[in-house]
Design a protein around this motif. Structure first.
Motif, PDB file in Angstrom:
ATOM      1  N   ILE A   5       0.664  -1.216   0.283  1.00 35.80           N
ATOM      2  CA  ILE A   5       0.551  -0.339   0.025  1.00 35.80           C
ATOM      3  C   ILE A   5       0.630   1.017   0.091  1.00 35.80           C
ATOM      4  N   PHE A   6       1.984   0.960   0.644  1.00 33.44           N
ATOM      5  CA  PHE A   6       2.592   1.859   0.594  1.00 33.44           C
ATOM      6  C   PHE A   6       3.679   2.944  -0.205  1.00 33.44           C
ATOM      7  N   ARG A   7       3.585   1.388  -0.912  1.00 35.02           N
ATOM      8  CA  ARG A   7       4.589   2.192  -2.168  1.00 35.02           C
ATOM      9  C   ARG A   7       3.236   2.183  -3.645  1.00 35.02           C
ATOM     10  N   LYS A   8       2.404   2.006  -3.256  1.00 33.60           N
ATOM     11  CA  LYS A   8       1.391   2.566  -4.664  1.00 33.60           C
ATOM     12  C   LYS A   8       1.090   3.704  -3.967  1.00 33.60           C
ATOM     13  N   LEU A   9       1.134   3.998  -3.060  1.00 30.74           N
ATOM     14  CA  LEU A   9       0.504   5.477  -2.354  1.00 30.74           C
ATOM     15  C   LEU A   9       1.502   6.641  -2.505  1.00 30.74           C
ATOM     16  N   GLU A  10       3.143   6.239  -2.315  1.00 33.69           N
ATOM     17  CA  GLU A  10       4.110   7.040  -2.548  1.00 33.69           C
ATOM     18  C   GLU A  10       4.273   6.759  -4.097  1.00 33.69           C
ATOM     19  N   SER A  11       3.755   6.206  -4.830  1.00 34.72           N
ATOM     20  CA  SER A  11       4.253   6.380  -6.304  1.00 34.72           C
ATOM     21  C   SER A  11       3.220   7.087  -6.991  1.00 34.72           C
ATOM     22  N   SER A  12       2.046   7.487  -6.365  1.00 36.36           N
ATOM     23  CA  SER A  12       0.791   8.185  -7.268  1.00 36.36           C
ATOM     24  C   SER A  12       0.414   9.873  -6.279  1.00 36.36           C
ATOM     25  N   TYR A  13       1.408  10.204  -4.678  1.00 37.00           N
ATOM     26  CA  TYR A  13       1.681  11.233  -4.380  1.00 37.00           C
ATOM     27  C   TYR A  13       3.151  12.340  -4.598  1.00 37.00           C
ATOM     28  N   ASP A  14       3.389  11.150  -5.518  1.00 34.14           N
ATOM     29  CA  ASP A  14       5.406  11.929  -6.252  1.00 34.14           C
ATOM     30  C   ASP A  14       4.469  12.177  -7.498  1.00 34.14           C
ATOM     31  N   GLN A  15       3.281  11.686  -8.258  1.00 25.43           N
ATOM     32  CA  GLN A  15       2.954  11.950 -10.258  1.00 25.43           C
ATOM     33  C   GLN A  15       1.359  12.757 -10.049  1.00 25.43           C
ATOM     34  N   VAL A  16       1.227  12.706  -8.953  1.00 23.28           N
ATOM     35  CA  VAL A  16      -0.056  13.207  -9.253  1.00 23.28           C
ATOM     36  C   VAL A  16      -0.107  14.637  -8.616  1.00 23.28           C
ATOM     37  N   VAL A  17      -0.633  15.681  -9.475  1.00 16.57           N
ATOM     38  CA  VAL A  17      -0.147  17.445  -9.755  1.00 16.57           C
ATOM     39  C   VAL A  17      -1.402  18.241  -8.844  1.00 16.57           C
ATOM     40  N   HIS A  18      -2.562  17.226  -9.116  1.00 19.78           N
ATOM     41  CA  HIS A  18      -3.542  17.967  -8.048  1.00 19.78           C
ATOM     42  C   HIS A  18      -4.024  18.581  -6.952  1.00 19.78           C
ATOM     43  N   PRO A  19      -3.427  19.837  -6.054  1.00 17.64           N
ATOM     44  CA  PRO A  19      -3.396  19.836  -4.759  1.00 17.64           C
ATOM     45  C   PRO A  19      -3.815  19.748  -3.361  1.00 17.64           C
ATOM     46  N   GLN A  20      -5.577  19.333  -4.277  1.00 19.21           N
ATOM     47  CA  GLN A  20      -6.606  19.326  -3.080  1.00 19.21           C
ATOM     48  C   GLN A  20      -6.167  17.454  -2.912  1.00 19.21           C
ATOM     49  N   LYS A  21      -5.330  16.411  -4.185  1.00 22.78           N
ATOM     50  CA  LYS A  21      -5.736  15.069  -3.791  1.00 22.78           C
ATOM     51  C   LYS A  21      -4.323  14.735  -3.562  1.00 22.78           C
ATOM     52  N   ARG A  22      -3.327  15.857  -3.385  1.00 17.46           N
ATOM     53  CA  ARG A  22      -2.048  15.752  -2.758  1.00 17.46           C
ATOM     54  C   ARG A  22      -2.526  15.203  -1.179  1.00 17.46           C
ATOM     55  N   ARG A  23      -3.285  16.598  -0.881  1.00 16.84           N
ATOM     56  CA  ARG A  23      -3.481  16.792   0.308  1.00 16.84           C
ATOM     57  C   ARG A  23      -3.670  15.222   0.456  1.00 16.84           C
ATOM     58  N   ILE A  24      -5.320  15.434   0.224  1.00 17.38           N
ATOM     59  CA  ILE A  24      -5.603  13.707   0.636  1.00 17.38           C
ATOM     60  C   ILE A  24      -4.793  12.247   0.985  1.00 17.38           C
ATOM     61  N   LEU A  25      -4.028  12.883  -0.266  1.00 17.82           N
ATOM     62  CA  LEU A  25      -2.966  11.276  -0.267  1.00 17.82           C
ATOM     63  C   LEU A  25      -2.143  11.473   0.710  1.00 17.82           C
ATOM     64  N   ARG A  26      -1.604  12.682   1.027  1.00 12.32           N
ATOM     65  CA  ARG A  26      -0.692  13.168   1.875  1.00 12.32           C
ATOM     66  C   ARG A  26      -0.673  12.304   3.400  1.00 12.32           C
ATOM     67  N   GLN A  27      -2.329  13.012   3.641  1.00 16.25           N
ATOM     68  CA  GLN A  27      -2.844  11.780   5.050  1.00 16.25           C
ATOM     69  C   GLN A  27      -2.782  10.992   5.423  1.00 16.25           C
ATOM     70  N   VAL A  28      -2.702  10.143   3.687  1.00 16.71           N
ATOM     71  CA  VAL A  28      -3.342   8.553   3.800  1.00 16.71           C
ATOM     72  C   VAL A  28      -2.169   8.495   3.652  1.00 16.71           C
ATOM     73  N   LEU A  29      -0.799   8.768   2.968  1.00 14.73           N
ATOM     74  CA  LEU A  29       0.832   8.426   3.525  1.00 14.73           C
ATOM     75  C   LEU A  29       0.590   8.560   4.242  1.00 14.73           C
ATOM     76  N   ASP A  30       0.778   9.125   5.437  1.00 19.58           N
ATOM     77  CA  ASP A  30       1.652   9.291   6.450  1.00 19.58           C
ATOM     78  C   ASP A  30       0.728   8.218   7.170  1.00 19.58           C
ATOM     79  N   GLY A  31      -0.368   8.007   7.365  1.00 19.09           N
ATOM     80  CA  GLY A  31      -1.147   7.052   7.939  1.00 19.09           C
ATOM     81  C   GLY A  31      -0.757   5.705   8.139  1.00 19.09           C
ATOM     82  N   THR A  32      -0.707   5.416   6.951  1.00 19.92           N
ATOM     83  CA  THR A  32      -0.257   4.432   6.142  1.00 19.92           C
ATOM     84  C   THR A  32       1.535   4.191   6.718  1.00 19.92           C
TER      85      THR A  32
END
Length: 357
Positions: free
Chosen positions: A53-80
């Motif tokens: 899960i961490f590997r997938k979220l980290e890849s998504s967070y690194d490439q997604v460019v939408h600020p709102q999506k990145r904020r949600i992804l960051r919370q999920v990534l930190d929790g993971t």
């Protein structure tokens, strides 16, 4: 990979997280497990799944460019990452060891050891880039002030230097002599085999057939590779610009172009973040100027209505809520059905008391 691929990574990670939450927080509490091996197997399985899960979220967070999506992804990534550390700590306390073996579990899940390697999140460096640059500048200034340092070289006598040079020179000559003798021996063996076999002869038709075979294979591989690239572009797995170059160009140039695209993604992320922060201020100010008067008037009407209802229910105006209780925000708070029902009952009681008086 395309943005749809990273969105799919995010979707798969969320689905796996939901499954793990159901597994870790069951509706009914489970009986304590006494077998240490069974407990370790469960923890190891959780650990491997959280790593994926961490590997997938980290890849998504690194490439997604939408600020709102990145904020949600960051919370999920930190929790993971936090949950991953918790599971690792439980495994260490259970096994009394920092190192664990997952061979049987990886075999059951059809994974390889590379699939559970934990990469360093790229945003660790991106977010601390300015701090690291400032640190390098400070260190550079300190070293510039200190000036060049003269290191004392180890002193060596003339006899020791001559002896050292002689040793290395003799070793070099020995290697050259051994290489020369080996080449002579191989050449003699080749001449001996050639004398035994005789002069090689090859029919012109056979030679032409071999040349045609090699050439046709080369052309077909080239066409197949091009068709595969076009198919990957068509299904959205890669960016079109990666393959809009001639097939005669070296693959190293494609790699450089891919690196350029990754840099462009980072620049786009920064630009979108700046635009998002500016939009927060702009939209807030716009709402305050355009809709502010209407909102203010609506709130005043609600406060007046509250005073009137309380006066009708109790016969007197109520005290304004204290600042510690929330002030006027207490009047606009969304109430649960139980709170609304309780307030209705209190108003009815006030009316009954007023009627008795």
């Amino acid at each position: 990979l395309s943005y749809s691929t990273y969105n799919q990574f995010w979707k798969e990670a969320n689905s796996t997280i939901n499954d793990l939450l159901v597994q870790e927080i069951p509706a009914e509490p489970l009986k304590p497990e006494k077998d240490r091996l069974t407990v370790f197997q469960k923890l190891a399985t959780l650990y491997i799944k959280y790593v994926q899960i961490f590997r997938k979220l980290e890849s998504s967070y690194d490439q997604v460019v939408h600020p709102q999506k990145r904020r949600i992804l960051r919370q999920v990534l930190d929790g993971t990452m936090g949950r991953l550390l918790e599971v690792k700590d439980e495994m260490v306390n259970l096994e009394f060891s920092e190192f664990h073996y997952f061979d049987d579990i990886l075999s059951d899940l059809k994974l390889t050891p590379n699939d559970i390697e934990i990469p360093i999140p790229k945003y660790f460096l991106h977010e601390r880039k300015k701090v690291l640059q400032e640190r390098e500048q400070v260190l550079g200034k300190i070293l510039a002030k200190m000036g060049p340092t003269d290191r004392e070289a180890k002193k060596m006598s003339l006899e020791e230097a001559i002896r050292l040079v002689q040793i290395h020179e003799r070793a070099r000559q020995g290697r050259l002599r051994a290489k020369f003798m080996r080449e002579i021996r191989l050449e003699e063996e080749r001449e001996k085999l050639a004398a035994q076999r005789g002069a090689p002869t090859l029919d012109p038709d056979v030679a032409a057939t071999r040349i045609q075979k090699i050439w046709k294979g080369f052309i077909q591989r080239k066409v197949t590779r091009r068709e595969r690239e076009e198919e990957m572009v068509f299904i959205g797995m890669v960016w079109l610009c990666l393959f809009e170059i001639s097939s005669n160009i070296s693959p190293y140039i494609m790699t450089d172009q891919y690196v350029t695209i990754l840099k462009h993604v980072g620049i786009t992320q920064e630009e979108n973040e700046v635009e998002y922060q500016q939009a927060l201020v702009t939209i807030k100010e716009k709402i305050r100027q355009v809709e502010g008067p209407d909102i203010k008037e609506t709130m005043q009407d609600q406060i007046r209505q509250w005073f009137i209802e309380c006066r009708d229910a109790t016969g007197k105006f109520p005290d304004y809520p204290d600042e510690e209780d929330g002030g006027s925000s207490l009047l606009f708070k969304e109430k649960t059905p139980e709170e609304a029902k309780g307030e209705k009952i209190r108003k009815e009681e006030w009316k009954e008391e007023e009627g008795k008086e």
